[in-house]
Design an enzyme around this catalytic site. Structure first.
Site, PDB file in Angstrom:
ATOM      1  N   ARG A 139      11.378 -19.448  22.196  1.00 38.88           N
ATOM      2  CA  ARG A 139      12.797 -19.657  22.453  1.00 38.88           C
ATOM      3  C   ARG A 139      13.593 -19.372  21.184  1.00 38.88           C
ATOM      4  NH1 ARG A 139      13.813 -24.433  22.570  1.00 38.88           N
ATOM      5  NH2 ARG A 139      11.736 -25.335  22.548  1.00 38.88           N
ATOM      6  N   TYR A 166      10.898 -13.527  27.153  1.00 38.07           N
ATOM      7  CA  TYR A 166       9.951 -14.608  26.917  1.00 38.07           C
ATOM      8  C   TYR A 166      10.373 -15.962  27.481  1.00 38.07           C
ATOM      9  CZ  TYR A 166       6.218 -17.204  24.826  1.00 38.07           C
ATOM     10  OH  TYR A 166       5.114 -17.975  24.674  1.00 38.07           O
ATOM     11  N   LYS A 215      14.313 -23.942  31.405  1.00 39.57           N
ATOM     12  CA  LYS A 215      15.178 -24.668  30.468  1.00 39.57           C
ATOM     13  C   LYS A 215      16.659 -24.439  30.783  1.00 39.57           C
ATOM     14  CE  LYS A 215      11.434 -25.742  28.231  1.00 39.57           C
ATOM     15  NZ  LYS A 215      10.833 -27.050  28.175  1.00 39.57           N
ATOM     16  N   HIS A 248      13.778 -33.690  29.682  1.00 39.68           N
ATOM     17  CA  HIS A 248      12.611 -32.935  29.206  1.00 39.68           C
ATOM     18  C   HIS A 248      11.397 -33.862  29.226  1.00 39.68           C
ATOM     19  CE1 HIS A 248      10.929 -30.164  25.786  1.00 39.68           C
ATOM     20  NE2 HIS A 248      10.563 -29.758  26.981  1.00 39.68           N
ATOM     21  N   SER A 259       8.955 -29.804  22.749  1.00 40.23           N
ATOM     22  CA  SER A 259       8.067 -28.709  23.132  1.00 40.23           C
ATOM     23  C   SER A 259       6.828 -28.684  22.241  1.00 40.23           C
ATOM     24  CB  SER A 259       8.790 -27.369  22.984  1.00 40.23           C
ATOM     25  OG  SER A 259       9.931 -27.348  23.800  1.00 40.23           O
ATOM     26  N   CYS A 291       4.251 -30.692  22.027  1.00 39.63           N
ATOM     27  CA  CYS A 291       3.779 -31.976  21.484  1.00 39.63           C
ATOM     28  C   CYS A 291       2.823 -32.661  22.465  1.00 39.63           C
ATOM     29  CB  CYS A 291       4.948 -32.904  21.159  1.00 39.63           C
ATOM     30  SG  CYS A 291       5.885 -32.403  19.712  1.00 39.63           S
ATOM     31  N   ASP A 324       6.756 -31.070  32.367  1.00 35.80           N
ATOM     32  CA  ASP A 324       7.792 -30.628  31.418  1.00 35.80           C
ATOM     33  C   ASP A 324       9.196 -31.146  31.726  1.00 35.80           C
ATOM     34  OD1 ASP A 324       8.475 -29.108  29.092  1.00 35.80           O
ATOM     35  OD2 ASP A 324       9.296 -27.531  30.354  1.00 35.80           O
ATOM     36  N   ARG A 346       0.854 -18.777  25.800  1.00 36.74           N
ATOM     37  CA  ARG A 346       1.046 -19.663  26.956  1.00 36.74           C
ATOM     38  C   ARG A 346       0.208 -19.247  28.152  1.00 36.74           C
ATOM     39  NH1 ARG A 346       5.101 -24.003  26.530  1.00 36.74           N
ATOM     40  NH2 ARG A 346       5.818 -23.747  24.399  1.00 36.74           N
ATOM     41  N   GLY A 349      -7.300 -38.100  25.746  1.00 34.37           N
ATOM     42  CA  GLY A 349      -7.683 -39.113  26.735  1.00 34.37           C
ATOM     43  C   GLY A 349      -7.564 -40.540  26.206  1.00 34.37           C
TER      44      GLY A 349
HETATM   45  O1  SAT Z   1       9.574 -21.291  26.217  1.00 39.53           O
HETATM   46  S1  SAT Z   1       9.790 -22.531  26.952  1.00 39.53           S
HETATM   47  O2  SAT Z   1      11.125 -23.053  26.700  1.00 39.53           O
HETATM   48  O3  SAT Z   1       9.670 -22.277  28.387  1.00 39.53           O
HETATM   49  C1  SAT Z   1       8.633 -23.700  26.528  1.00 39.53           C
HETATM   50  C2  SAT Z   1       9.143 -24.793  25.665  1.00 39.53           C
HETATM   51  O4  SAT Z   1       9.676 -24.538  24.593  1.00 39.53           O
HETATM   52  O5  SAT Z   1       9.024 -25.974  26.043  1.00 39.53           O
HETATM   53 MN    MN Z   2       9.270 -28.024  27.395  1.00 37.37          MN
END
Ligand code: SAT
Ligand code: MN
Length: 589
Positions: free
Chosen positions: A76, A204, A213, A233, A255, A257, A282, A374, A499
């Site tokens: 992003r 992307y 988003k 989020h 994001s 984490c 997400d 990803r 876990g």
């Molecule tokens: O690239 S995305 O925004 O879809 C993934 C993320 O940053 O959480």
């Molecule tokens: Mn995200």
């Protein structure tokens, strides 16, 4: 001359808009996506022919493909993302702002003729369960076959969306063009008042899959404030105890984490009889139900998860989810047509093709997979998918968790004293930046509710909206703050995570049902000695103490940095939250 397929005739608002945008972008061809299996196969075959997708070994990865994005288009771009509200102050100090007319003018020039020689895909989609009053219809026009295929996995795409839309003009208008991928001509513009998104120059993830988003969070949060709900989020999971009672939890983390890992968690052996079910990994849309509880739906239908670090130990359910029907982006390729990334199980292969398509040798100082590589996989592949994901009313939330990536200061877990104090915990969330966004990774920044890059309006007003939600909540969820990422002096993680986070989650669930006591501190409620079950866990004595330790000097600095952050919001900053900060300060002194 534009050639169009299957334009439906019952959606005049939609077809008029599509025609206008086609006139602007001048594609050679328009393809209306219906979301069928046949269409998916046709587009996939075409993407392979175009070299956009590379088929993987069909024995090892049935129906799965690799995509390599441009090396300058891998995450992003927050500095190129704009909220184009009519008034600048409505975007607030944490968003980039452009006046709508300036943005339309600037981007119209870029879009003009931009799809010449290309195909425009009309991608109608629903965010949220079909026929749910919580759900929203969007239509993305894109010249990227990769985006169309991703949207097919990530959303309820095609005919069901057109059926839900009917003759209505109430749909999000998303226009996306790949352009020449020059970062100097890249803009992700949101027009909240027009329910419109214009995205140019990136193919992307969050820049280009406009349902995610852009609609589900930025436009969604704006609509949420107007309509009295929250777009967050957050992952959503259900925890079932051995008696069969399920408790639903929503958790916000920035994001990359570990939201996907947490949402797909397998409880350790000690927790025999406990089960975790994924509702979402997400995004959560949260509304107050007639019963005064908070109800959550996951607007998405798939996972766009971080590949590196995903393996059979860290997330077996993700490994099963991506075993077929998956699009991989920017991972490495093995000789036998399989995928590889840093943190994959087993031996590192001697030779690979790296994420840029170059030969790679074991021991190389460069990463074989991009750190923000990803997978896009359908939710229906997830072996622990909640049977309530498609419920139109969603699931009732008993606990909200805010978590950041902090090497120090913030302890393993704390519970807020009340709603306002919980909103304060969320408002002061901070985290070290990750590879999910372009820029330096590892820098601590304030990220309220993990929404800093995703709030579609003034964040001061957003925090007030959170406070206001309490008025309608007669049974508010309990609010917690966690930190899985605390480190020791040598820089090693103190808590094993993954876990083992079940041990903390169990305490949270027990606290949500007021089934266990807690220790009061000036910061909030923390577990009493022995209340976090550590049995059967391989962790040196003292490590947990260190992970739960609270250092007053660190906190004084923390409170000061919170003050600086709050001040930028001026009069839009809710006084209640500044008061919470001062109360904490006075408790500390
Ligand atoms: O690239 S995305 O925004 O879809 C993934 C993320 O940053 O959480
Ligand atoms: Mn995200």
């Amino acid at each position: 001359m534009t050639e169009a397929t299957q334009a439906p005739n019952t959606h005049s608002h939609l077809t008029n808009w599509v025609n206008d945008m086609a006139k602007l972008c001048a594609p050679d061809k328009i393809v209306w996506c219906d979301g069928s299996e046949e269409e998916k196969k046709r587009l996939t075959d075409q993407a392979v022919k175009m070299g956009v997708l590379i088929p993987l070994n069909p024995q090892k990865h049935p129906n799965s493909y690799l995509h390599r994005s441009s090396p300058t288009d891998v995450a992003r771009v927050e500095h190129l993302t704009f909220i184009c509200s009519r008034k600048k102050e409505d975007a607030g100090p944490t968003n980039n702002w452009m006046a709508p007319e300036d943005a339309y003018t600037k981007l119209r020039a870029l879009f003009e003729g931009s799809m010449k020689g290309r195909t425009m895909y009309v991608v109608p989609y629903v965010m949220g369960p079909l026929n749910s009053p919580h759900s929203k219809v969007g239509v993305e026009l894109t010249d990227s076959i990769y985006v169309a295929l991703n949207m097919g996995i990530m959303t309820r795409m095609g005919k069901p969306a057109l059926d839900m839309l009917g003759p209505s003009k109430d749909f999000n208008r998303g226009l996306h063009c790949t352009g020449d991928l020059n970062p100097d001509r890249r803009y992700i513009c949101h027009f909240p008042e027009d329910n419109t998104i214009w995205s140019f120059g990136s193919g992307y993830g969050g820049n280009a899959l406009l349902g995610k988003k852009c609609l589900a969070l930025r436009i969604g949060s704006y609509l949420g404030q107007k309509e009295g709900w929250l777009a967050e989020h957050m992952l959503i999971l259900g925890v079932e105890d051995p008696e069969g009672k399920t408790t639903y939890v929503a958790a916000a983390f920035p994001s990359a984490c570990g939201k996907t890992n947490f949402a797909m968690m397998i409880p350790p052996k000690r927790f025999a009889g406990w089960k975790v079910y994924t509702v979402g990994d997400d995004i959560a849309w949260l509304r107050v139900g007639e019963d005064g509880r908070l109800w959550a739906v996951n607007p998405e239908n798939g996972y766009f998860g971080v590949a590196p670090g995903t393996n059979w130990a860290s997330n077996p359910n993700a490994m099963k989810t991506i075993a077929k029907d998956t699009l991989f982006t920017n991972v490495a390729l093995t000789k036998d047509g399989s995928v590889w990334w840093e943190g994959m199980d087993g031996e590192v292969p001697d030779e690979l093709t790296d994420w840029q398509g170059r030969p790679w040798k074991k021991g190389s100082s460069e990463k074989a997979a991009h750190p923000n590589s990803r997978f896009t996989a359908p939710a229906s592949n997830n072996p622990i998918l909640s049977k309530h994901v498609n419920d139109p009313q969603g699931v009732p939330i008993s606990a909200i968790i805010f978590g950041g990536r902090r090497s120090n200061t913030v302890p393993l877990v704390m519970q807020s004293f009340n709603w306002a104090h919980g909103v304060f915990m969320g408002a002061t969330l901070a985290s070290e930046t990750t590879a999910a966004a372009v820029g330096q990774a590892g820098v601590v920044r304030r990220d309220p509710m993990a929404m800093l890059p995703f709030c579609g309006y003034n964040m001061g007003d957003y925090l007030q909206h959170w406070l206001d939600m309490q008025k309608k909540l007669t049974v508010p969820p309990k609010i917690f703050q966690v930190n899985w990422f605390r480190k020791d002096k040598e820089g090693k993680f103190l808590w094993p995570g993954y876990g083992e986070n079940m041990r903390v989650l169990k305490w949270i669930v027990d606290r949500a049902h007021v089934a266990v006591g807690a220790q009061e501190t000036v910061f909030g409620w923390v577990p009493k000695e022995g209340h976090i079950d550590l049995s059967g866990m391989d962790i040196a004595e003292g490590r947990v103490d260190e992970a739960t330790d609270i250092d007053e000097a660190e906190w004084k600095a923390e409170l000061q940095s919170q003050e600086t952050f709050f001040k930028q919001f001026g009069t839009t900053m809710p006084e209640t939250l500044e008061l919470q900060r001062q109360l904490l300060l006075s408790r500390l002194s």
